[in-house]
Design a protein around this motif. Structure first.
Motif, PDB file in Angstrom:
ATOM      1  N   ALA A 190       0.858  -1.163  -0.008  1.00  0.00           N
ATOM      2  CA  ALA A 190      -0.060  -0.078   0.168  1.00  0.00           C
ATOM      3  C   ALA A 190       0.766   1.225  -0.186  1.00  0.00           C
ATOM      4  CB  ALA A 190      -0.937  -0.157   1.058  1.00  0.00           C
ATOM      5  N   VAL A 191       1.982   1.174   0.658  1.00  0.00           N
ATOM      6  CA  VAL A 191       2.971   2.547   0.769  1.00  0.00           C
ATOM      7  C   VAL A 191       3.475   2.490  -0.466  1.00  0.00           C
ATOM      8  CG1 VAL A 191       4.947   3.160   1.513  1.00  0.00           C
ATOM      9  CG2 VAL A 191       3.466   2.255   3.158  1.00  0.00           C
ATOM     10  N   GLU A 192       3.909   1.517  -1.358  1.00  0.00           N
ATOM     11  CA  GLU A 192       4.470   1.436  -2.780  1.00  0.00           C
ATOM     12  C   GLU A 192       3.242   2.101  -3.674  1.00  0.00           C
ATOM     13  OE1 GLU A 192       7.498   0.791  -3.265  1.00  0.00           O
ATOM     14  OE2 GLU A 192       7.839  -0.256  -1.573  1.00  0.00           O
ATOM     15  N   LEU A 193       2.081   1.836  -3.484  1.00  0.00           N
ATOM     16  CA  LEU A 193       1.024   2.198  -4.320  1.00  0.00           C
ATOM     17  C   LEU A 193       0.939   3.916  -4.099  1.00  0.00           C
ATOM     18  CD1 LEU A 193      -2.201   0.334  -5.042  1.00  0.00           C
ATOM     19  CD2 LEU A 193      -0.673   1.342  -6.635  1.00  0.00           C
ATOM     20  N   GLU A 194       1.050   4.056  -2.557  1.00  0.00           N
ATOM     21  CA  GLU A 194       1.087   5.497  -2.352  1.00  0.00           C
ATOM     22  C   GLU A 194       1.850   6.519  -3.070  1.00  0.00           C
ATOM     23  OE1 GLU A 194      -1.109   4.587   1.942  1.00  0.00           O
ATOM     24  OE2 GLU A 194       0.297   5.981   1.915  1.00  0.00           O
ATOM     25  N   SER A 195       3.182   5.864  -2.984  1.00  0.00           N
ATOM     26  CA  SER A 195       4.271   6.789  -3.671  1.00  0.00           C
ATOM     27  C   SER A 195       3.836   6.705  -5.210  1.00  0.00           C
ATOM     28  CB  SER A 195       5.685   6.305  -3.402  1.00  0.00           C
ATOM     29  OG  SER A 195       5.858   5.383  -4.112  1.00  0.00           O
ATOM     30  N   LEU A 196       3.416   5.889  -5.762  1.00  0.00           N
ATOM     31  CA  LEU A 196       2.834   6.147  -7.036  1.00  0.00           C
ATOM     32  C   LEU A 196       1.751   7.204  -7.244  1.00  0.00           C
ATOM     33  CD1 LEU A 196       3.105   5.088  -9.860  1.00  0.00           C
ATOM     34  CD2 LEU A 196       1.340   3.263  -9.348  1.00  0.00           C
ATOM     35  N   SER A 197       0.811   7.234  -6.204  1.00  0.00           N
ATOM     36  CA  SER A 197      -0.447   8.087  -6.109  1.00  0.00           C
ATOM     37  C   SER A 197       0.116   9.392  -5.990  1.00  0.00           C
ATOM     38  CB  SER A 197      -1.591   7.744  -5.434  1.00  0.00           C
ATOM     39  OG  SER A 197      -1.224   7.734  -3.965  1.00  0.00           O
TER      40      SER A 197
END
Lengths: 205, 205
Positions: A190-197
């Protein structure tokens, strides 16, 4: 060294390995930078931290630099790895060919699901997590991949530290408390996706 | 902003959400730092980049800071996500509850395995990857999670860019080439393990 610098070393090594396979002997910092998606000066800065590998105007000797990078990254030895948590993410990781290629060998798999215990993954019988000590006596591991639900992660980490694990790759979405001398690498999807968002927010209007 | 700074913002947000649930209204930078495993000055530096949230000597107001962090991280909106590659890692991600909680909703799943096409994961019928355009016309997605083998990744990424995807979380162990304006976040489990072995090399003798 920053996390992103260590990542770049991994990527330089990958690029150098591909080049070595193609028979190339010398690589310029510019070409290496291109392969990794950074700049020549960044490559020279990163690599200068570990001694002088380059010849001005010529470039880096592929083979010695590769050996040195493997050593810096702790890849010139084998690491025995225990997987704790034989769920979907664990299954994906056990099947990941790069792990073994990089010297990480999964020697123990533990779970608490009676349906899974005793079944084999990649030739390894899944053992009961409550007999961790016994499993480690048989197959010691320095590294553990922790792929259990958040609420079980800290207890499992404590047990791993007690049986002598020195490094934990934590895939549970929770921050672990470990004593000094134990390294933790937290991979939170989820942190990885957040750095994408975070990046997308500035791209997509 | 550096990758690690963005990661810290994600972790501050998690800590603040937990505190909000517990009814706390004010948090000091010291306490926030403890929860996240960093220092008070680092917290103050990170948060000062986005305006002034704190009151000297008191701390930060939990609720407004939380709202602002969600906005900074691109989480105050919904993102539609396409999963390309319905293998083990894809299965693990679809089941990941945090994705939906953070506003990432998987709306399309594509694969090239005839055995998988037509089956349902989390209520979504897996479609054929060669009909990506059709799938995106029905269920548009701004973000894609790419969980295909290395050799298929670049072609899939090119196709995703053609159908309008602006951000790709790449789980294939290969570097993608994408046009400007498309964000890529590469999650390579072997690279993650390598940054752990880098740390271990200095801990374990």
């Amino acid at each position: 060294m920053s996390e992103s610098a260590i990542r770049r070393l991994s990527l330089y090594l990958r690029a150098l390995e591909e080049m070595g396979d193609d028979g190339e002997e010398i690589v310029s910092s510019r070409l290496l930078a291109e392969r990794v998606g950074t700049t020549g000066p960044q490559v020279r800065k990163d690599l200068s931290l570990f001694g002088s590998f380059g010849t001005r105007g010529l470039g880096y000797a592929v083979r010695p630099l590769r050996v040195r990078l493997r050593d810096i990254l702790g890849l010139s030895r084998r690491w025995s790895v225990a997987l704790v948590g034989a769920g979907r993410i664990g299954a994906a990781l056990v099947a990941y060919p790069s792990f073994r290629e990089r010297g990480f060998e999964i020697v123990t798999i533990l779970d608490n699901d009676p349906e899974k215990i005793g079944t084999r993954w990649n030739g390894i019988a899944i053992g009961p997590v409550e007999r961790m000590e016994e499993a480690f006596r048989r197959n010691p591991a320095e590294v553990a991949i922790l792929a259990v639900p958040a609420e079980a992660a800290q207890d499992a980490a404590d047990a791993l530290v007690r049986v002598g694990v020195r490094g934990i790759m934590n895939l549970a979405p929770v921050r672990l408390r470990v004593p000094e001398g134990v390294a933790v690498k937290h991979v939170d999807m989820a942190v990885e996706l957040e750095s994408l968002s975070f990046a997308l927010r500035h791209l997509v209007r």
